[in-house]
Design an enzyme around this catalytic site. Structure first.
Site, short mmCIF file in Angstrom:
data_model
loop_
_atom_site.label_atom_id
_atom_site.label_comp_id
_atom_site.label_asym_id
_atom_site.label_seq_id
_atom_site.Cartn_x
_atom_site.Cartn_y
_atom_site.Cartn_z
N HIS A 253 6.96 10.07 0.14
CA HIS A 253 5.38 10.59 0.33
C HIS A 253 5.47 12.09 0.04
CE1 HIS A 253 4.55 8.55 4.07
NE2 HIS A 253 4.60 7.16 2.97
N ASP B 172 0.77 -1.12 -0.12
CA ASP B 172 0.23 0.29 -0.69
C ASP B 172 0.70 1.44 0.25
OD1 ASP B 172 0.47 -0.35 3.06
OD2 ASP B 172 -0.73 0.59 3.17
N GLU C 41 -0.11 -0.88 6.09
CA GLU C 41 0.87 0.11 6.84
C GLU C 41 1.24 0.92 6.30
OE1 GLU C 41 4.65 1.10 7.73
OE2 GLU C 41 3.70 1.42 5.64
#
Length: 376
Positions: A349, A71, A135
């Site tokens: 990210h 994920d 996660e």
């Protein structure tokens, strides 16, 4: 199917598996593993459900488990990316995509390393993969539930390697052998609303909240331990919601987080917070959630071999570290020894998350070298 690290990473990146969606990512991985001879067990848990898998090749020891997650966090504004975040584009020696370094690239490098090992000779011992799709989310129906399944089915690896991106700038800088614990608290103080000109007729919850926070902040939790920096309490929000200058509000609240080292247990810190609140009146209460305990894997033969592998491939001797945020290692450490090593995480990210092809290939080499030193 091309089982090179780059090809598999691109196949995984093309699956927009933003938590809790899987979007076919684990099917891609399961197919690759089955082609290598793994027995793959799909483990959906929870009402969604969350996609997880456990795969094993071999029956004897030593047994090395690789852990990771398919994920990813949301891509944000797609228009800000230089290309489609789920296309797996390669440009100028870089592989772009959401999850490139955190951590589909790491999974691809490990599977590619296993494929290369099997192409050289039969496997000695066993290798397994514990892969979750939860996660980056609440982590309720992912690794924790897979571990319970492993316990029930007698799966007990000798060591676990988690492929999170541990390196700040260059491959080979850091191996994580532990993580701090994390506690989140919401403190609410109930008062009595009133006019500011008549404070004797009211009970100002803001003042009591300030007293609570001052007492909590005044304590030095510790001076650090052998492997950890000092624990840290940080107030992250103070909320009153009062739009009037002349009104004492009814309630005030605050949120805080404690990142704590192995000198503490989460419940000990939770009890301290509750005790402080109790001293400031019956209208003061705390809601507390402990998302993980601090842990450290004391360096032993497996960690030493991992250090040797990283040094042999990169020319850098990695430092052993326990900093940063939490990871699923906090759950894994309750069952067997675990350390973390993966790609450079500088762009994780972020918009245009990427990994260099050179680092992806080097990580493949490191994982292969480590499996050989581990005795596989």
């Amino acid at each position: 199917m091309d089982l090179s690290a780059l090809a598999l990473a691109r196949d995984l990146l093309r699956c927009p598996s933003v938590t809790p969606r899987d979007a076919g990512a684990q099917a891609v991985l399961a197919d690759a593993l089955e082609r290598l001879g793994f027995t793959v067990t799909l483990l959906p848990f929870g009402p969604e459900p969350i996609h997880n898998l456990y795969a094993r090749l071999g029956t004897g020891g030593p047994h090395l488990c690789f852990a990771g997650h398919t994920d990813v966090v949301p891509e944000g504004m797609t228009a800000s990316w230089s290309s489609d975040p789920f296309a797996g584009d390669v440009r100028d020696g870089l592989l772009y995509g959401r999850g490139a370094c955190d951590m589909k690239g790491g999974i691809a490098a490990f599977v590619a390393a296993v494929a290369r090992l099997l192409a050289q000779r039969p496997l000695r011992g066993s290798v397994s993969l514990l892969i979750t799709g939860d996660e980056e989310g609440p982590a309720r129906h992912g690794t924790r539930e897979v571990l319970e399944w492993m316990r029930a089915h007698g799966e007990a690896p000798d060591f676990c390697l988690l492929g999170e991106p541990t390196n700040p700038r260059e491959l080979g800088e850091v191996i994580k052998i532990g993580r701090r614990g994390s506690l989140n608290a919401r403190i609410a103080v109930e008062g009595r609303q009133g006019h500011v000109a008549y404070p004797d007729r009211a009970d100002n919850p803001v003042h009591r909240l300030m007293d609570v926070l001052s007492e909590l902040r005044a304590r030095t939790l510790d001076a650090g331990t052998e492997w950890f920096e000092p624990s840290s309490l940080q107030v992250t929000s103070i909320d009153v919601g009062n739009a009037a200058h002349n009104v004492i509000p009814q309630e005030a609240g605050a949120r805080l987080n404690i990142r704590f080292n192995d000198a503490h247990r989460g419940e000990e810190l939770a009890s301290w917070i509750r005790d402080v609140c109790a001293r400031h009146g019956t209208g003061c209460r705390a809601e507390i959630a402990i998302s993980g305990e601090a842990f450290v894997t004391e360096p032993g033969s497996a960690v030493t071999r991992l250090v040797e592998s990283v040094a042999a491939i990169t020319g850098r001797t990695p430092r052993l570290d326990t900093g940063g945020g939490t990871s699923d290692a906090r759950f894994i450490s309750t069952m067997f020894p675990v350390a973390e090593f993966g790609l450079v995480g500088a762009s994780m990210h972020q918009v245009d998350e990427h990994v260099s092809l050179a680092n992806l290939a080097a990580l493949d080499d490191i994982y292969l070298d480590f499996m050989q030193r581990f005795g596989l």
